[in-house]
Design an enzyme around this catalytic site. Sequence first.
Site, PDB file in Angstrom:
ATOM      1  N   HIS A   1      21.581 -24.039   7.666  1.00  0.00           N
ATOM      2  CA  HIS A   1      20.323 -23.945   8.413  1.00  0.00           C
ATOM      3  C   HIS A   1      19.198 -24.673   7.685  1.00  0.00           C
ATOM      4  CE1 HIS A   1      17.306 -21.853  11.014  1.00  0.00           C
ATOM      5  NE2 HIS A   1      16.554 -22.032   9.937  1.00  0.00           N
ATOM      6  N   GLU A   2      19.009 -24.327   6.425  1.00  0.00           N
ATOM      7  CA  GLU A   2      17.910 -24.950   5.675  1.00  0.00           C
ATOM      8  C   GLU A   2      18.163 -26.433   5.453  1.00  0.00           C
ATOM      9  OE1 GLU A   2      15.224 -23.464   5.466  1.00  0.00           O
ATOM     10  OE2 GLU A   2      15.935 -21.435   5.925  1.00  0.00           O
TER      11      GLU A   2
ATOM     12  N   HIS B   1      15.563 -33.009   8.823  1.00  0.00           N
ATOM     13  CA  HIS B   1      14.372 -33.287   9.622  1.00  0.00           C
ATOM     14  C   HIS B   1      13.279 -33.885   8.735  1.00  0.00           C
ATOM     15  CE1 HIS B   1      11.818 -31.587  13.214  1.00  0.00           C
ATOM     16  NE2 HIS B   1      11.802 -32.900  13.155  1.00  0.00           N
TER      17      HIS B   1
ATOM     18  N   HIS C   1      16.809 -28.286   8.331  1.00  0.00           N
ATOM     19  CA  HIS C   1      15.380 -28.560   8.139  1.00  0.00           C
ATOM     20  C   HIS C   1      15.185 -29.742   7.185  1.00  0.00           C
ATOM     21  CE1 HIS C   1      13.549 -25.311  10.332  1.00  0.00           C
ATOM     22  NE2 HIS C   1      14.097 -24.353   9.607  1.00  0.00           N
TER      23      HIS C   1
END
Length: 682
Positions: free
Chosen positions: A470-471, A477, A474
């Site tokens: 998940h991180e 991104h 990020h």
Amino acid sequence: MSGNPFFETWDTPFAAPPFAAIAPEHFGPAFDRAIADHQAEIDAIADGTGEPGFDDVVGALERAGRSLRRVGGVFWNLAGADTDDSLQEIERNMSPVLARHWQKIGLDPKLFARVDALHARRDALDLTAEQRRLLDLTHAGFVRGGARLGEAERRRLSEIAERLARLGTSFGQNVLHDEKDFLLVLDGEADLAGLPPSLRDAAAQAAAERGLPGRHAITLGRSLIEPFLRFSTRRDLRETAFAGFASRGEHAGEHDNRPIVAEMVRLRAECAALLGFASYAHYKLDDTMAKTPEAVRGLLDRVWERARAKAARDEEALQEVVRQEGQNFALQPHDWRHYAEKVRRRDYDLDESEIKAYLVLDNVAAAAFDTATRLFGLTFAPRDDVPVYHADVKAFDVRDRDGRHMALFYADYFARPSKRSGAWNSGFRGQHNMDGGEQRPIVVNVMNFAKGGEGEPTLLSVDDARTLFHEFGHALHSMLTDVTYPSLAGTGVSRDFVEFPSQLYEHWLMRPEVLKRFALHHATGEPIPDALLERLQAARNFSQGFQTVEYCASAIVDMAFHTLTADEARSGVDPALVEAGTLEAIGMPKPIVMRHRTPHFAHVFAGDGYSAGYYSYLWSEMLDADGFGAFEENGIFDADTAEKLRANVLAAGNLRPPEEAYLAFRGRLPSVDTLLARRGLA
């Protein structure tokens, strides 16, 4: 470096912060100078004469404050990931100063007059699409911040912002205090009953790090306390551990967060009223994908009813196990995980410790890297010559398939007393391509995994592994962003779109194509057996009732606080009553507790990031559930689909509204039905 490092050029690889040379006493003077320099830059823009142009107003605003961003990038990351008493004192002192500084800029009438005049001429300007987007967002930011209000209202907004900054800092530090203050020491084999070897090793490591070599201890880090609640057969110790976890920030005295919450809710409601909104939620949601509190509650309520029904069925199954074991107590929150694990073993032949044996931290991290390589052509080269702020932190040079440097990436995975709980993605430096130059970002992922015992590998639960992916979503991104202006870069998008890339990336973790290569047994190196993989996939939605209930309850309570009007909040807010009343109204199952209870709900009260916005994880899940379908349809590593994702979402930052970005990637908008089906709640 003999002087203050922030006043000197950083002659380090990638101009990374020279952490060893930076001491707490450097931050105060560095902030003072950076704020003064920034204010001078702003004054020069506001005092400009003649007809305003894009570059001498909006472009100049983008250039302004670079030294402040450099100081702040280092300080705020250290304050979250490796703090101490000195840094916490600086944090308490600087938070209101910085809030006052930014409010002064946002409410400067001369500066807004220049922005407003430029915006009025926007159709006559020869702007690129990116410049037009930035101009519109800049103008809207000033208006939303109160630039059109009268002097008295602007002054009151500044007072509120300064006070909220103080309160948010205190809230976060109070939670960290309670987390550091709690330690459940396990004495002897009786206290260790039921704990698998990997958890015993982690508990021994936690005790050693806290000055108790040869002992075992449980802290409030999720990677320790959740498996303890799952495996410990000592119900009394599970109750003690859970009570400590659930009551963070709720102890009378100087670290009590309840009065802080009451004041923050009142001030936020007053702020919204000054800006012309019915509530703080109306204000915060006005520029998001959801737009209104009604739309948020519509989504939450629909998912809540399905999740509560599933949780009720699961509760009956767990209670039956209690009875079968000859016990007659009603299931409590400190029991749920323990008996759910028993049911999962019974129904799916799955043992969490068996799965963890194949999820070695280094291999899971390598899987996240490899997935990015196969999707986007990125490579990750370890750099031991790059300064790091803690011995556990690793640095990587990130390059694209053409060898172009894309980012410096820091991985900070282990829990420690100097780190706040949770997991997050942040940056020491952002990306931009202004003035013919190129600045690539410095990105950091921070986790709180329980370190394996001395000489032992760190083993992750499925939830831990999912958090890492998940991180890292990020981080991608942040690393792949490629825009001209820093305000539009990376994760600077609406709150209910920012979780889309991170939640989308989670899907690759559980794919057989990834697990068969990287889920290798820590002792034998053998890949995860097909039979275990099949059982794992079959049990994918086993705990969705519980997980969705604890999440949705937190999101609904968040909305309850922030849909209060100024009059309602002014009459007095009792956080305990708001929480209890809201949960009673929605029929919260008694054996389940909110994922984040109000006194430690840092997403919402240790700053403003997710206030009236915790729903965004679910909103983004609508997007990721549908978005991963594009890869399932075309191939999970399909180059064309990956390029659409990179070009329209990951590299594009905030170049366009999120609805347009998603449509450009997927070709349609998502439905909540896909989300419900993915969670097994359809």
